[in-house]
Write an enzyme that holds these catalytic residues in place. Structure first.
Site, PDB file in Angstrom:
ATOM      1  N   HIS A 102       0.925  -0.931   0.041  1.00  0.00           N
ATOM      2  CA  HIS A 102       0.156  -0.166  -0.053  1.00  0.00           C
ATOM      3  C   HIS A 102       0.931   1.112  -0.014  1.00  0.00           C
ATOM      4  O   HIS A 102       1.938   1.016   0.818  1.00  0.00           O
ATOM      5  CB  HIS A 102      -0.798   0.075   1.234  1.00  0.00           C
ATOM      6  CG  HIS A 102      -1.820  -1.046   1.440  1.00  0.00           C
ATOM      7  ND1 HIS A 102      -1.429  -2.017   2.329  1.00  0.00           N
ATOM      8  CD2 HIS A 102      -3.176  -0.932   1.366  1.00  0.00           C
ATOM      9  CE1 HIS A 102      -2.398  -2.999   2.464  1.00  0.00           C
ATOM     10  NE2 HIS A 102      -3.559  -2.322   1.940  1.00  0.00           N
ATOM     11  N   ASP A 105       2.112   2.156   3.425  1.00  0.00           N
ATOM     12  CA  ASP A 105       3.145   1.049   3.989  1.00  0.00           C
ATOM     13  C   ASP A 105       4.458   1.670   3.824  1.00  0.00           C
ATOM     14  O   ASP A 105       5.352   1.406   4.689  1.00  0.00           O
ATOM     15  CB  ASP A 105       2.901  -0.262   3.655  1.00  0.00           C
ATOM     16  CG  ASP A 105       1.621  -0.914   3.479  1.00  0.00           C
ATOM     17  OD1 ASP A 105       0.750  -0.733   4.450  1.00  0.00           O
ATOM     18  OD2 ASP A 105       1.348  -1.594   2.765  1.00  0.00           O
ATOM     19  N   GLU A 233     -10.705  -6.627  -4.420  1.00  0.00           N
ATOM     20  CA  GLU A 233     -10.612  -7.918  -3.509  1.00  0.00           C
ATOM     21  C   GLU A 233     -11.789  -7.785  -2.659  1.00  0.00           C
ATOM     22  O   GLU A 233     -12.066  -6.891  -1.917  1.00  0.00           O
ATOM     23  CB  GLU A 233      -9.452  -7.390  -2.727  1.00  0.00           C
ATOM     24  CG  GLU A 233      -9.263  -8.585  -1.665  1.00  0.00           C
ATOM     25  CD  GLU A 233      -7.707  -8.325  -0.729  1.00  0.00           C
ATOM     26  OE1 GLU A 233      -6.904  -7.757  -1.425  1.00  0.00           O
ATOM     27  OE2 GLU A 233      -7.872  -8.574   0.273  1.00  0.00           O
ATOM     28  N   GLU A 269      -9.303 -13.661  -1.457  1.00  0.00           N
ATOM     29  CA  GLU A 269      -8.599 -13.848  -0.097  1.00  0.00           C
ATOM     30  C   GLU A 269      -9.197 -15.065   0.797  1.00  0.00           C
ATOM     31  O   GLU A 269     -10.480 -14.800   0.946  1.00  0.00           O
ATOM     32  CB  GLU A 269      -8.414 -12.682   0.643  1.00  0.00           C
ATOM     33  CG  GLU A 269      -7.847 -12.944   1.919  1.00  0.00           C
ATOM     34  CD  GLU A 269      -7.277 -11.538   2.777  1.00  0.00           C
ATOM     35  OE1 GLU A 269      -6.795 -10.776   1.982  1.00  0.00           O
ATOM     36  OE2 GLU A 269      -7.231 -11.470   3.969  1.00  0.00           O
ATOM     37  N   HIS A 272     -11.188 -13.741   3.813  1.00  0.00           N
ATOM     38  CA  HIS A 272     -12.368 -13.035   3.353  1.00  0.00           C
ATOM     39  C   HIS A 272     -13.548 -13.799   2.933  1.00  0.00           C
ATOM     40  O   HIS A 272     -14.704 -13.781   3.423  1.00  0.00           O
ATOM     41  CB  HIS A 272     -11.919 -11.877   2.341  1.00  0.00           C
ATOM     42  CG  HIS A 272     -11.044 -10.991   2.748  1.00  0.00           C
ATOM     43  ND1 HIS A 272     -10.677  -9.929   1.839  1.00  0.00           N
ATOM     44  CD2 HIS A 272     -10.386 -10.652   3.961  1.00  0.00           C
ATOM     45  CE1 HIS A 272      -9.626  -9.073   2.669  1.00  0.00           C
ATOM     46  NE2 HIS A 272      -9.556  -9.634   3.854  1.00  0.00           N
ATOM     47  N   ASP A 297      -4.821 -13.974  -2.137  1.00  0.00           N
ATOM     48  CA  ASP A 297      -4.305 -13.494  -0.786  1.00  0.00           C
ATOM     49  C   ASP A 297      -4.234 -14.748  -0.110  1.00  0.00           C
ATOM     50  O   ASP A 297      -5.293 -15.011   0.255  1.00  0.00           O
ATOM     51  CB  ASP A 297      -5.087 -11.984  -0.285  1.00  0.00           C
ATOM     52  CG  ASP A 297      -4.370 -10.992  -0.669  1.00  0.00           C
ATOM     53  OD1 ASP A 297      -3.630 -10.877  -1.782  1.00  0.00           O
ATOM     54  OD2 ASP A 297      -4.745  -9.882  -0.236  1.00  0.00           O
ATOM     55  N   ASP A 308     -11.193 -11.546  11.000  1.00  0.00           N
ATOM     56  CA  ASP A 308     -10.287 -11.810  10.156  1.00  0.00           C
ATOM     57  C   ASP A 308      -8.885 -11.907  10.699  1.00  0.00           C
ATOM     58  O   ASP A 308      -8.074 -10.862  10.965  1.00  0.00           O
ATOM     59  CB  ASP A 308      -9.849 -10.454   9.136  1.00  0.00           C
ATOM     60  CG  ASP A 308      -9.371 -10.675   7.827  1.00  0.00           C
ATOM     61  OD1 ASP A 308      -9.179 -11.814   7.563  1.00  0.00           O
ATOM     62  OD2 ASP A 308      -9.073  -9.571   7.205  1.00  0.00           O
ATOM     63  N   ASP A 310      -6.104 -13.574   9.714  1.00  0.00           N
ATOM     64  CA  ASP A 310      -4.935 -13.606   8.698  1.00  0.00           C
ATOM     65  C   ASP A 310      -3.861 -14.400   9.130  1.00  0.00           C
ATOM     66  O   ASP A 310      -2.610 -13.878   8.905  1.00  0.00           O
ATOM     67  CB  ASP A 310      -4.422 -11.948   8.487  1.00  0.00           C
ATOM     68  CG  ASP A 310      -5.238 -11.235   7.654  1.00  0.00           C
ATOM     69  OD1 ASP A 310      -6.187 -11.828   7.146  1.00  0.00           O
ATOM     70  OD2 ASP A 310      -5.041  -9.984   7.528  1.00  0.00           O
ATOM     71  N   ASP A 340      -0.956 -12.319   2.530  1.00  0.00           N
ATOM     72  CA  ASP A 340      -1.524 -11.429   2.919  1.00  0.00           C
ATOM     73  C   ASP A 340      -1.791 -12.216   4.619  1.00  0.00           C
ATOM     74  O   ASP A 340      -3.001 -12.399   4.910  1.00  0.00           O
ATOM     75  CB  ASP A 340      -3.107 -11.054   2.632  1.00  0.00           C
ATOM     76  CG  ASP A 340      -3.403  -9.714   3.120  1.00  0.00           C
ATOM     77  OD1 ASP A 340      -2.924  -9.070   4.237  1.00  0.00           O
ATOM     78  OD2 ASP A 340      -4.384  -9.045   2.687  1.00  0.00           O
TER      79      ASP A 340
HETATM   80  C1  XUL Z   1      -7.614  -6.665   4.349  1.00  0.00           C
HETATM   81  C2  XUL Z   1      -6.793  -6.919   3.327  1.00  0.00           C
HETATM   82  C3  XUL Z   1      -5.895  -5.866   2.836  1.00  0.00           C
HETATM   83  C4  XUL Z   1      -5.890  -6.000   1.163  1.00  0.00           C
HETATM   84  C5  XUL Z   1      -5.203  -4.906   0.497  1.00  0.00           C
HETATM   85  O1  XUL Z   1      -8.229  -7.348   5.118  1.00  0.00           O
HETATM   86  O2  XUL Z   1      -6.898  -7.877   3.107  1.00  0.00           O
HETATM   87  O3  XUL Z   1      -4.717  -5.832   3.275  1.00  0.00           O
HETATM   88  O4  XUL Z   1      -5.168  -7.211   0.674  1.00  0.00           O
HETATM   89  O5  XUL Z   1      -5.536  -3.555   0.870  1.00  0.00           O
HETATM   90 CO    CO Z   2      -5.983  -9.045   1.478  1.00  0.00          CO
END
Ligand code: XUL
Ligand code: CO
Length: 438
Positions: A102, A105, A233, A269, A272, A297, A308, A310, A340
């Site tokens: 991003h 970041d 996404e 993702e 998600h 992702d 989430d 992750d 991710d």
């Molecule tokens: C948030 C997410 C983000 C996107 C990019 O849940 O997945 O990091 O991948 O903005």
């Molecule tokens: Co993501």
């Protein structure tokens, strides 16, 4: 020579399945061919800037725990350049060919848009140099349009037109740098494009604004001659109660409604998908059927938590099912497998960053090998084909060809009197066939 942030760790090597060395790959062998293509080309692994470089292990109940020697400064451009060096050292040592960012970041927020742009330009210039030095490429860039308080009501879907313009300006710059850094694609994750309550929300108007925003992005992409695809996404909730890009089907509906489908693919993702109550393979089938399976992702949630988390993807059923779909839809072109994912708050040591990526890359390598073996075996594909055999000739073929009416169907049903010959779905058998290869 810049200072090393991981002096104790060299380039991670493939040592094979017998190895007990935690800092070695057991299954991911970049050059090994599977279905005629190297593992590296199949997966196109990417390291993410946000979790891997910026994550500190903090959560809403506690401070950061992570040992991150590049996070010591005041958040200046100088610190950000050091962080970029740490990012490229890590990505080289783990052996991922790509990375993702991003805009915010990479470089610190400024006090104005002009200052933020200046910060970003300075660090992105360093990224260009580091890409050249290491051969690591940008998988995709994206704009972080959700952290700053100005985006509290949304970015492209904000009730405030000034915010829309700010978000557009941020995306414009992020696209320019993605192009300059030869990014393979560009991602839109609508972090705050959704609502907390419908009592204050004109949903139709917000969706129209999102459609306009994406058309402006398409126009600008043409204008600057940016080549790779745009990815959307999906995510159903978090941070908002309802995110407009809630799942693959909702994204495709939005893209079709606003005449954007030809310009976009999806970046799916795992966590998600799970938040949407869907499996990753479901989301991949929805996208694949529409010709919009773009990128992944890679992560996973916790089976018992509803948010989430992750986590790094270590579930072999998940990676096998994922790679089955990647192979089925012809492999990635611009997209790839982007981690991710973040290490747990308790996994606070620097080594954990390596151990986590090794775990994910090995899980994907095993998934790829299992998927290729399942395809070679052919029993599952054969079963699915036979299951639809009545569509291959007679009335089935006529219906598929658009040459049959309700009256024709009625004639056929009257003639046969009752349906006979239905076959078992054999779910349990098919699941055990998958187990043979895991
Ligand atoms: C948030 C997410 C983000 C996107 C990019 O849940 O997945 O990091 O991948 O903005
Ligand atoms: Co993501």
């Amino acid at each position: 020579m810049a200072k090393s942030f991981f002096p104790r760790i060299g380039k991670i090597q493939f040592e094979g399945p017998q190895s007990k060395n935690p800092l070695a790959f057991k299954h991911y062998n970049a050059t090994e061919l599977v279905e005629g293509k190297s593992m590296q080309e199949h997966m196109r692994f990417a390291v993410v800037y946000w979790h891997t470089m910026r994550g500190n292990g903090g959560d809403m109940f506690g401070w950061g725990t992570a040992d991150r020697p590049w996070q010591t400064g005041e958040g200046t451009v100088k610190d950000a350049i050091k962080r970029a060096q740490a990012m490229f050292e890590f990505t080289s040592k783990i052996g991922a060919p790509f990375y993702c960012w991003h805009d915010r970041d990479v470089a610190p927020h400024g006090k104005s848009l002009a200052e933020s742009n200046k910060n970003f330009d300075a660090v992105a210039t360093e990224l260009k140099k580091l890409q050249k030095d290491t051969g690591i490429k940008l998988l995709w860039g994206t704009a972080q349009n959700f952290v700053h308080p100005r985006y509290m009501h949304g970015a492209a879907t904000s009730c405030n037109a000034d915010v829309f313009c700010y978000a557009a300006a941020q995306v414009k710059r992020a696209m320019e740098w993605t192009k300059e850094l030869d990014g393979a694609g560009y991602v839109f994750w609508g972090g705050r494009e959704g609502y907390s309550t419908l009592l204050n929300t004109d949903m139709k108007r917000e969706m129209d604004h999102l459609g306009r925003f994406m058309h402006m992005a398409v126009d600008y992409k043409k204008k600057i001659g940016m080549k790779g695809p745009f990815f959307i996404e999906p995510k159903p909730k978090e941070p908002t109660k309802h995110q407009y890009d809630s799942d693959a089907a909702a994204c495709l509906n939005f893209l079709r409604e606003y005449g954007l489908l030809e310009h976009f693919q999806l970046n799916l993702e795992v966590n998600h998908a799970w938040l949407a109550g869907k499996s990753m393979e479901h989301e991949m089938e929805v996208a694949g059927a529409a010709g919009a399976l773009g990128s992944i992702d890679a992560n996973m949630g916790d089976y018992f938590l509803g948010w989430d988390t992750d986590q790094f993807p270590t579930d072999l059923y998940l990676t096998t099912q994922t790679m089955l779909r990647v192979l089925k839809y012809g492999g990635f072109t611009a997209g790839g497998v982007n981690f991710d994912a973040k290490v747990r708050r308790e996994s606070f040591e620097l080594d954990d960053l390596f151990l986590a990526h090794i775990a994910g890359m090995d899980a994907f390598a095993r998934g790829l090998k299992a998927a290729a073996a399942i395809r070679k075996d052919g029993r599952i594909a054969e079963f699915v084909k036979n299951r639809y055999a009545t569509w291959d000739s007679g009335i089935g073929a006529k219906i598929e060809a658009g040459k049959a009416s309700f009256a024709d169907c009625e004639k056929h049903a009257l003639k046969i009197g009752e349906v006979s010959g239905l076959q078992s779905g054999r779910q349990e058998l098919l699941e055990s066939i998958i187990n043979e290869f895991i």
